[in-house]
Design a protein around this motif. Structure first.
Motif, PDB file in Angstrom:
ATOM      1  N   GLU A 111     -10.728  -3.157 -15.274  1.00 15.79           N
ATOM      2  CA  GLU A 111     -11.996  -2.575 -15.694  1.00 15.79           C
ATOM      3  C   GLU A 111     -13.154  -3.001 -14.796  1.00 15.79           C
ATOM      4  O   GLU A 111     -14.311  -2.683 -15.087  1.00 15.79           O
ATOM      5  CB  GLU A 111     -12.293  -2.982 -17.145  1.00 15.79           C
ATOM      6  CG  GLU A 111     -11.193  -2.647 -18.141  1.00 15.79           C
ATOM      7  CD  GLU A 111     -10.854  -1.165 -18.144  1.00 15.79           C
ATOM      8  OE1 GLU A 111     -11.786  -0.338 -18.036  1.00 15.79           O
ATOM      9  OE2 GLU A 111      -9.650  -0.826 -18.245  1.00 15.79           O
ATOM     10  N   ASP A 112     -12.870  -3.722 -13.740  1.00 16.93           N
ATOM     11  CA  ASP A 112     -13.914  -4.210 -12.846  1.00 16.93           C
ATOM     12  C   ASP A 112     -14.305  -3.101 -11.862  1.00 16.93           C
ATOM     13  O   ASP A 112     -13.487  -2.673 -11.041  1.00 16.93           O
ATOM     14  CB  ASP A 112     -13.400  -5.445 -12.088  1.00 16.93           C
ATOM     15  CG  ASP A 112     -14.476  -6.127 -11.260  1.00 16.93           C
ATOM     16  OD1 ASP A 112     -15.077  -5.457 -10.403  1.00 16.93           O
ATOM     17  OD2 ASP A 112     -14.692  -7.334 -11.466  1.00 16.93           O
ATOM     18  N   ALA A 113     -15.556  -2.642 -11.941  1.00 12.77           N
ATOM     19  CA  ALA A 113     -16.007  -1.514 -11.118  1.00 12.77           C
ATOM     20  C   ALA A 113     -15.932  -1.832  -9.635  1.00 12.77           C
ATOM     21  O   ALA A 113     -15.564  -0.971  -8.819  1.00 12.77           O
ATOM     22  CB  ALA A 113     -17.433  -1.130 -11.509  1.00 12.77           C
ATOM     23  N   LYS A 114     -16.285  -3.057  -9.265  1.00  9.59           N
ATOM     24  CA  LYS A 114     -16.249  -3.456  -7.857  1.00  9.59           C
ATOM     25  C   LYS A 114     -14.813  -3.421  -7.329  1.00  9.59           C
ATOM     26  O   LYS A 114     -14.570  -2.952  -6.210  1.00  9.59           O
ATOM     27  CB  LYS A 114     -16.838  -4.863  -7.706  1.00  9.59           C
ATOM     28  CG  LYS A 114     -16.730  -5.465  -6.319  1.00  9.59           C
ATOM     29  CD  LYS A 114     -17.594  -4.768  -5.298  1.00  9.59           C
ATOM     30  CE  LYS A 114     -17.585  -5.525  -3.971  1.00  9.59           C
ATOM     31  NZ  LYS A 114     -18.331  -4.801  -2.910  1.00  9.59           N
ATOM     32  N   VAL A 115     -13.882  -3.893  -8.124  1.00  9.98           N
ATOM     33  CA  VAL A 115     -12.474  -3.889  -7.720  1.00  9.98           C
ATOM     34  C   VAL A 115     -11.967  -2.459  -7.600  1.00  9.98           C
ATOM     35  O   VAL A 115     -11.226  -2.118  -6.659  1.00  9.98           O
ATOM     36  CB  VAL A 115     -11.625  -4.707  -8.701  1.00  9.98           C
ATOM     37  CG1 VAL A 115     -10.130  -4.543  -8.390  1.00  9.98           C
ATOM     38  CG2 VAL A 115     -12.010  -6.182  -8.651  1.00  9.98           C
ATOM     39  N   SER A 125      -3.652  -0.455  -4.281  1.00  2.00           N
ATOM     40  CA  SER A 125      -3.656  -0.808  -5.697  1.00  2.00           C
ATOM     41  C   SER A 125      -4.295  -2.185  -5.889  1.00  2.00           C
ATOM     42  O   SER A 125      -4.493  -2.942  -4.924  1.00  2.00           O
ATOM     43  CB  SER A 125      -2.226  -0.834  -6.227  1.00  2.00           C
ATOM     44  OG  SER A 125      -1.496  -1.897  -5.623  1.00  2.00           O
ATOM     45  N   ILE A 126      -4.595  -2.506  -7.145  1.00  2.00           N
ATOM     46  CA  ILE A 126      -5.131  -3.836  -7.428  1.00  2.00           C
ATOM     47  C   ILE A 126      -4.129  -4.913  -7.002  1.00  2.00           C
ATOM     48  O   ILE A 126      -4.508  -5.948  -6.446  1.00  2.00           O
ATOM     49  CB  ILE A 126      -5.471  -3.986  -8.924  1.00  2.00           C
ATOM     50  CG1 ILE A 126      -6.562  -3.000  -9.336  1.00  2.00           C
ATOM     51  CG2 ILE A 126      -5.937  -5.414  -9.233  1.00  2.00           C
ATOM     52  CD1 ILE A 126      -6.896  -3.018 -10.814  1.00  2.00           C
ATOM     53  N   ALA A 127      -2.852  -4.682  -7.259  1.00  2.00           N
ATOM     54  CA  ALA A 127      -1.827  -5.652  -6.854  1.00  2.00           C
ATOM     55  C   ALA A 127      -1.868  -5.886  -5.349  1.00  2.00           C
ATOM     56  O   ALA A 127      -1.794  -7.036  -4.882  1.00  2.00           O
ATOM     57  CB  ALA A 127      -0.449  -5.155  -7.275  1.00  2.00           C
ATOM     58  N   GLN A 128      -1.998  -4.834  -4.584  1.00  2.00           N
ATOM     59  CA  GLN A 128      -2.055  -4.981  -3.130  1.00  2.00           C
ATOM     60  C   GLN A 128      -3.327  -5.703  -2.690  1.00  2.00           C
ATOM     61  O   GLN A 128      -3.302  -6.491  -1.741  1.00  2.00           O
ATOM     62  CB  GLN A 128      -1.948  -3.609  -2.473  1.00  2.00           C
ATOM     63  CG  GLN A 128      -0.563  -2.991  -2.607  1.00  2.00           C
ATOM     64  CD  GLN A 128      -0.532  -1.539  -2.190  1.00  2.00           C
ATOM     65  OE1 GLN A 128      -1.447  -0.765  -2.482  1.00  2.00           O
ATOM     66  NE2 GLN A 128       0.539  -1.143  -1.506  1.00  2.00           N
ATOM     67  N   ILE A 129      -4.435  -5.454  -3.384  1.00  2.00           N
ATOM     68  CA  ILE A 129      -5.685  -6.168  -3.092  1.00  2.00           C
ATOM     69  C   ILE A 129      -5.487  -7.668  -3.333  1.00  2.00           C
ATOM     70  O   ILE A 129      -5.892  -8.515  -2.520  1.00  2.00           O
ATOM     71  CB  ILE A 129      -6.834  -5.646  -3.978  1.00  2.00           C
ATOM     72  CG1 ILE A 129      -7.146  -4.170  -3.669  1.00  2.00           C
ATOM     73  CG2 ILE A 129      -8.078  -6.517  -3.834  1.00  2.00           C
ATOM     74  CD1 ILE A 129      -7.815  -3.916  -2.351  1.00  2.00           C
ATOM     75  N   LEU A 130      -4.856  -8.020  -4.461  1.00  2.00           N
ATOM     76  CA  LEU A 130      -4.633  -9.427  -4.791  1.00  2.00           C
ATOM     77  C   LEU A 130      -3.716 -10.109  -3.775  1.00  2.00           C
ATOM     78  O   LEU A 130      -3.972 -11.251  -3.364  1.00  2.00           O
ATOM     79  CB  LEU A 130      -4.028  -9.539  -6.192  1.00  2.00           C
ATOM     80  CG  LEU A 130      -4.995  -9.334  -7.355  1.00  2.00           C
ATOM     81  CD1 LEU A 130      -4.231  -9.146  -8.658  1.00  2.00           C
ATOM     82  CD2 LEU A 130      -5.952 -10.518  -7.472  1.00  2.00           C
ATOM     83  N   LEU A 131      -2.659  -9.437  -3.370  1.00  4.95           N
ATOM     84  CA  LEU A 131      -1.745 -10.025  -2.395  1.00  4.95           C
ATOM     85  C   LEU A 131      -2.424 -10.189  -1.038  1.00  4.95           C
ATOM     86  O   LEU A 131      -2.218 -11.193  -0.340  1.00  4.95           O
ATOM     87  CB  LEU A 131      -0.486  -9.168  -2.272  1.00  4.95           C
ATOM     88  CG  LEU A 131       0.392  -9.112  -3.529  1.00  4.95           C
ATOM     89  CD1 LEU A 131       1.500  -8.084  -3.360  1.00  4.95           C
ATOM     90  CD2 LEU A 131       0.983 -10.490  -3.845  1.00  4.95           C
ATOM     91  N   ARG A 132      -3.248  -9.221  -0.682  1.00  5.93           N
ATOM     92  CA  ARG A 132      -3.974  -9.311   0.588  1.00  5.93           C
ATOM     93  C   ARG A 132      -4.972 -10.470   0.550  1.00  5.93           C
ATOM     94  O   ARG A 132      -5.140 -11.194   1.540  1.00  5.93           O
ATOM     95  CB  ARG A 132      -4.694  -7.990   0.874  1.00  5.93           C
ATOM     96  CG  ARG A 132      -5.367  -7.945   2.241  1.00  5.93           C
ATOM     97  CD  ARG A 132      -4.357  -7.928   3.364  1.00  5.93           C
ATOM     98  NE  ARG A 132      -4.927  -8.458   4.593  1.00  5.93           N
ATOM     99  CZ  ARG A 132      -4.295  -8.491   5.753  1.00  5.93           C
ATOM    100  NH1 ARG A 132      -3.065  -8.016   5.860  1.00  5.93           N
ATOM    101  NH2 ARG A 132      -4.861  -9.007   6.825  1.00  5.93           N
ATOM    102  N   ASP A 153     -15.922  -8.660   0.298  1.00  6.19           N
ATOM    103  CA  ASP A 153     -14.946  -8.458  -0.773  1.00  6.19           C
ATOM    104  C   ASP A 153     -14.168  -9.738  -1.071  1.00  6.19           C
ATOM    105  O   ASP A 153     -13.864 -10.032  -2.229  1.00  6.19           O
ATOM    106  CB  ASP A 153     -13.995  -7.320  -0.415  1.00  6.19           C
ATOM    107  CG  ASP A 153     -14.675  -5.959  -0.446  1.00  6.19           C
ATOM    108  OD1 ASP A 153     -15.730  -5.843  -1.097  1.00  6.19           O
ATOM    109  OD2 ASP A 153     -14.148  -5.013   0.177  1.00  6.19           O
ATOM    110  N   MET A 154     -13.842 -10.497  -0.035  1.00  2.00           N
ATOM    111  CA  MET A 154     -13.171 -11.780  -0.251  1.00  2.00           C
ATOM    112  C   MET A 154     -14.063 -12.712  -1.072  1.00  2.00           C
ATOM    113  O   MET A 154     -13.592 -13.370  -2.012  1.00  2.00           O
ATOM    114  CB  MET A 154     -12.821 -12.429   1.097  1.00  2.00           C
ATOM    115  CG  MET A 154     -11.680 -11.766   1.833  1.00  2.00           C
ATOM    116  SD  MET A 154     -10.053 -12.016   1.037  1.00  2.00           S
ATOM    117  CE  MET A 154      -9.784 -13.764   1.319  1.00  2.00           C
TER     118      MET A 154
END
Length: 282
Positions: free
Chosen positions: A206-210, A220-227, A261-262
């Motif tokens: 639900e995070d608009a920035k994410v 995807s969010i998962a790919q963002i987290l892994l990166r 973003d980091m």
């Protein structure tokens, strides 16, 4: 970076930056096929543990995948019930038998403090570590390290060892940064491995920035987290038994998160997300 990229441990052993984790994978067919699918996708780092109760199946997957043993990096970890010099040594050799391997690329003490025991954790870890050192000298373990060790646990080992740990595998993701532990690990020349990197996934939906990041990067969010984890320089462990997810989790090398973003992800906090305790007992 790419899926074949590695970091170099303090003894010059190469460890792949992205690993395939196998926690909670106890179904034999899923465990075997998961390893095969991961290796087919290009993973070369397989992480298991005595506690996962799947070493035999992981070993079968390694045999079935068709990639030569020397092209794979295999990790296992010591069960809490197997601390102490004699028991650690015996059960590490049993892990090799279950995996049907002549050596492990990395072996870790899984947890530093064992629940429901009167053991002196400081001396317990020193005695246990000595078994890893001896098996390293014998060539059964190509690298040795620890898992879930915070600063007090690391100091105890570093001040009482012949061979310093080469790896510290800890829980790391936005909301759980463990800065002091990461800093000490790096200061002692340990590579840091991140487990459970996708823990905050449901909290970020639900995070608009994410969501904006997902649109901008086409990920995807998962790919963002892994990166995020990779860009912090962590060896990153991710798990799935679904072939499409295994592929998705590996598709993180064609983009880079911006400094902004980091920084945003670093600052996220989640009130209902469990936090690691320095002396958590398992």
């Amino acid at each position: 970076m790419s899926l074949t990229d590695t970091y170099t441990l303090s003894n010059d052993t190469k460890i792949p930056a992205l690993g395939y984790g196998t926690w909670q994978v106890t179904n034999p067919e899923e465990a075997i096929q998961g390893v095969v699918d991961a290796v087919n996708e290009g993973y070369r780092h397989i992480d298991t543990a005595q506690m996962y109760k799947n070493e035999e199946y992981i070993g079968q997957g390694i045999k079935k995948c068709g990639v030569p043993r020397n092209e794979l990096f295999v990790t296992s970890k010591l069960n809490n019930t197997n601390h102490g010099y004699d028991k650690a040594r015996q059960t590490i050799l049993e892990s090799l038998e279950k995996l049907d391997l002549d050596y492990l690329d990395l072996f870790l003490i899984h947890w530093p403090v064992v629940k429901d025991t009167d053991l002196d954790w400081q001396q317990d870890n020193i005695d246990t570590w000595r078994a890893l050192e001896d098996l390293y000298d014998e060539g059964k373990l190509k690298a040795i390290g620890v898992s879930n060790f915070a600063v007090p646990h690391l100091k105890n080992i570093v001040e009482n060892c012949r061979i310093k740990p080469m790896v510290n595998q800890i829980r790391l993701h936005p909301g759980v940064l463990q800065k002091d532990t990461v800093e000490m690990s790096h200061n002692e020349n340990m590579i840091v491995e991140a487990w459970s990197p996708l823990s905050p996934l449901k909290h970020m939906k639900e995070d608009a920035k994410v969501q904006t990041m997902c649109t901008e990067y086409g990920k995807s969010i998962a790919q963002i987290l892994l990166r995020w984890s990779l860009q912090h320089g962590y060896v990153t462990l991710t798990k799935s038994v679904h072939e499409e997810r295994i592929k998705e989790n590996a598709d993180i090398f064609d983009f880079e998160l911006s400094t902004e973003d980091m920084k945003y992800l670093d600052g996220l906090e989640f009130e209902d997300l469990d936090k690691p305790d320095d002396f958590e007992k398992r």
